[in-house]
Scaffold this active site. Structure first.
Site, PDB file in Angstrom:
ATOM      1  N   GLN A 170       0.753  -1.176  -0.024  1.00  0.00           N
ATOM      2  CA  GLN A 170      -0.023  -0.043  -0.039  1.00  0.00           C
ATOM      3  C   GLN A 170       0.766   1.195  -0.030  1.00  0.00           C
ATOM      4  O   GLN A 170       0.401   2.264  -0.532  1.00  0.00           O
ATOM      5  CB  GLN A 170      -1.017  -0.016   1.298  1.00  0.00           C
ATOM      6  CG  GLN A 170      -2.064  -1.089   1.176  1.00  0.00           C
ATOM      7  CD  GLN A 170      -3.122  -0.587   0.164  1.00  0.00           C
ATOM      8  OE1 GLN A 170      -3.164   0.586  -0.186  1.00  0.00           O
ATOM      9  NE2 GLN A 170      -3.986  -1.640  -0.316  1.00  0.00           N
ATOM     10  N   ALA A 211       2.715  -3.785  -8.516  1.00  0.00           N
ATOM     11  CA  ALA A 211       2.465  -2.735  -9.660  1.00  0.00           C
ATOM     12  C   ALA A 211       1.266  -2.225  -9.459  1.00  0.00           C
ATOM     13  O   ALA A 211       0.919  -0.953  -9.894  1.00  0.00           O
ATOM     14  CB  ALA A 211       3.035  -3.166 -11.181  1.00  0.00           C
ATOM     15  N   HIS A 212       0.208  -2.861  -9.201  1.00  0.00           N
ATOM     16  CA  HIS A 212      -1.189  -2.711  -9.538  1.00  0.00           C
ATOM     17  C   HIS A 212      -1.572  -1.265  -8.672  1.00  0.00           C
ATOM     18  O   HIS A 212      -2.764  -0.722  -8.623  1.00  0.00           O
ATOM     19  CB  HIS A 212      -2.237  -3.421  -9.881  1.00  0.00           C
ATOM     20  CG  HIS A 212      -2.574  -4.262  -8.498  1.00  0.00           C
ATOM     21  ND1 HIS A 212      -3.935  -3.962  -8.131  1.00  0.00           N
ATOM     22  CD2 HIS A 212      -2.124  -5.280  -7.873  1.00  0.00           C
ATOM     23  CE1 HIS A 212      -4.303  -4.612  -6.924  1.00  0.00           C
ATOM     24  NE2 HIS A 212      -3.074  -5.589  -6.974  1.00  0.00           N
ATOM     25  N   THR A 223       9.475 -17.978 -16.936  1.00  0.00           N
ATOM     26  CA  THR A 223       9.743 -16.911 -17.849  1.00  0.00           C
ATOM     27  C   THR A 223       9.171 -15.507 -17.677  1.00  0.00           C
ATOM     28  O   THR A 223       8.109 -15.497 -17.134  1.00  0.00           O
ATOM     29  CB  THR A 223       9.137 -17.211 -19.267  1.00  0.00           C
ATOM     30  OG1 THR A 223       9.934 -18.505 -19.647  1.00  0.00           O
ATOM     31  CG2 THR A 223       9.499 -16.293 -20.200  1.00  0.00           C
ATOM     32  N   CYS A 237     -10.494  -7.273  -0.454  1.00  0.00           N
ATOM     33  CA  CYS A 237     -10.582  -8.737  -0.181  1.00  0.00           C
ATOM     34  C   CYS A 237     -11.362  -9.049   0.542  1.00  0.00           C
ATOM     35  O   CYS A 237     -12.006 -10.442   0.748  1.00  0.00           O
ATOM     36  CB  CYS A 237      -9.210  -8.892   0.861  1.00  0.00           C
ATOM     37  SG  CYS A 237      -7.637  -9.022  -0.252  1.00  0.00           S
TER      38      CYS A 237
END
Ligand code: PLP
Length: 403
Positions: free
Chosen positions: A182, A203-204, A240, A330
């Site tokens: 956060q 990242a989001h 990957t 959540c």
């Protein structure tokens, strides 16, 4: 950010991608498609992009690029930090300390560690959601290998004194991990001055893409992988690489670093204006969490006498064109359950059911704040009238002593 006339005030759940991040990612979703492990030109181009993003991400924390491990999410970073640190130090006679208000990605990982025989201590916060350093001192043991306390709480927004907590953990010979999902990109970090060993980010939450995160691992800290395979990311996260996602994370980190000071002061100003005006216009509302030690754009509101209405209020505001949330994203699946965060902060069962989270972000404007301030008291009052008609006057709980 107003899209189709709608206001988005739920940036703690996720953020819209910055158009500059989308542009940076675009080539890596199309023409630059190589596998970073390949030796040919296409592979080398992808590798160069991943390493550039590693530098950008490291710079956000004052870290070195080789200290950044890319993962698939904040959840995965937390799993790797906790399980990886315990695995590296040995499961025997192992004690871990965390707080009772961590995100489920830490708490459920701790429960897994407990099932594997690790002793766990869960620190309780005070009424503002703060973990007090003295409380940590009391529970440290010679067997304590790791202390994990989040930088900022997702439900109430309180910022923890992680520098002091980390120093205390180190004095006792334990590692210190912080879930900074956060806080990363919103408050400054410099791991040169902060004795943190492990730090998780995603990242989001900072206007980057979903499904990519990072773990900072201080040089010299031993960690075992949770995901096994081809040995990517220094053997700590085989798979990957998600090249486009990593490029997006790097770009989002660079933008956050460059714009943090201006963005934070703008968000703090809008946040304080919201808090102060709501205190006058929605007189049954009270602020939950610390008044000042909180995330710049984060407000958690209690609604005395309307605790059972939080979900209805979220839906009514949505109907009126504003996205906010009740508690955390959540917990949306556990509608009506009391919040374990508020319970740990000492709220009774009724009050811990009824919080509203308003979280601002980069593209919000003062005009949206004013629109919300006009709309909110009317929407809240209309729900109160429905409740009063159905069940008689609502019982006012009053603000908790610590609000
Ligand atoms: N930690 C905290 C404090 C969060 O708020 C979240 C997401 O809400 C996570 C971890 C999980 O991050 P991710 O969604 O990237 O798995």
């Amino acid at each position: 950010m107003t899209v189709n006339g709608r206001i988005y005030f739920d940036h703690s759940a996720t953020t819209p991608m910055d158009p500059r991040v989308v542009s940076a990612m675009h080539p890596f979703l199309a023409e630059v498609f190589g596998n970073p492990s390949s030796l040919h030109r296409a592979g080398r181009e992808a590798r160069a992009a991943v390493e550039h993003a590693r530098q950008q991400t490291a710079d956000l924390f004052g870290a070195r690029p080789e200290e950044i491990i890319f993962t698939g999410s904040g959840t995965e970073s937390n799993n790797l930090a906790l399980i990886g640190a315990v695995e590296a130090s040995g499961w025997q006679n192992c004690h871990v300390i965390t707080s009772a208000i961590e995100h489920p990605s830490v708490l459920e990982t701790c429960r897994y560690l407990e099932r594997r025989g690790v002793a766990l201590t869960y620190l309780l916060p005070n009424g503002d959601g703060l973990i007090l350093p003295d409380e940590l001192r009391k529970v440290l043991r010679p067997a304590t290998r790791l202390v994990s306390v989040m930088t900022a709480n997702n439900v109430v927004g309180t910022l923890q004194p992680i520098g002091e907590l980390a120093r205390i953990a180190h004095e006792a010979g334990a590692l210190f991990h912080t879930d900074a999902v956060q806080a990363a990109g919103k408050v400054p970090f410099n791991v040169e001055n902060l004795p943190i060993d492990l730090l998780s980010m995603s990242a989001h939450k900072l206007h980057g893409p979903k499904g990519v995160g990072a773990l900072y691992v201080r040089s010299g800290i031993k960690l075992e992988p949770v995901i096994h395979g081809g040995g990517q990311e220094r053997g700590l996260r085989s798979a990957t690489e998600n090249v486009a996602g990593i490029v997006g994370l790097g770009c989002a980190a660079e933008l956050a670093r460059a714009e943090m000071a201006d963005e934070a002061s703008r968000l703090v100003q809008m946040r304080n204006h919201l808090i102060e005006t709501l205190a006058q216009t929605a007189s049954n509302s009270y602020l939950i969490g610390h008044r000042y030690r909180r995330l710049p754009g984060h407000i958690c509101l209690g609604l005395a006498g309307q605790e059972g209405e939080a979900i209805k209020l979220v839906l009514a505001l949505d109907e009126a064109g504003v996205a906010v949330s009740s508690g955390s994203a959540c917990s949306a699946q556990h509608v009506g359950d009391p919040s374990y965060v508020l319970r740990a902060m000492g709220f009774d069962l009724i009050r811990s059911r009824g919080s509203l989270r308003i979280s601002l972000g980069r593209f919000n404007t003062q005009e949206e704040v004013e629109r919300f301030l006009t709309l909110f008291p009317a929407v809240a009052a209309s729900l109160r009238q429905i409740t009063t008609r159905r069940s008689g006057p609502a019982v006012t709980q009053g603000a908790p002593a610590y609000a």
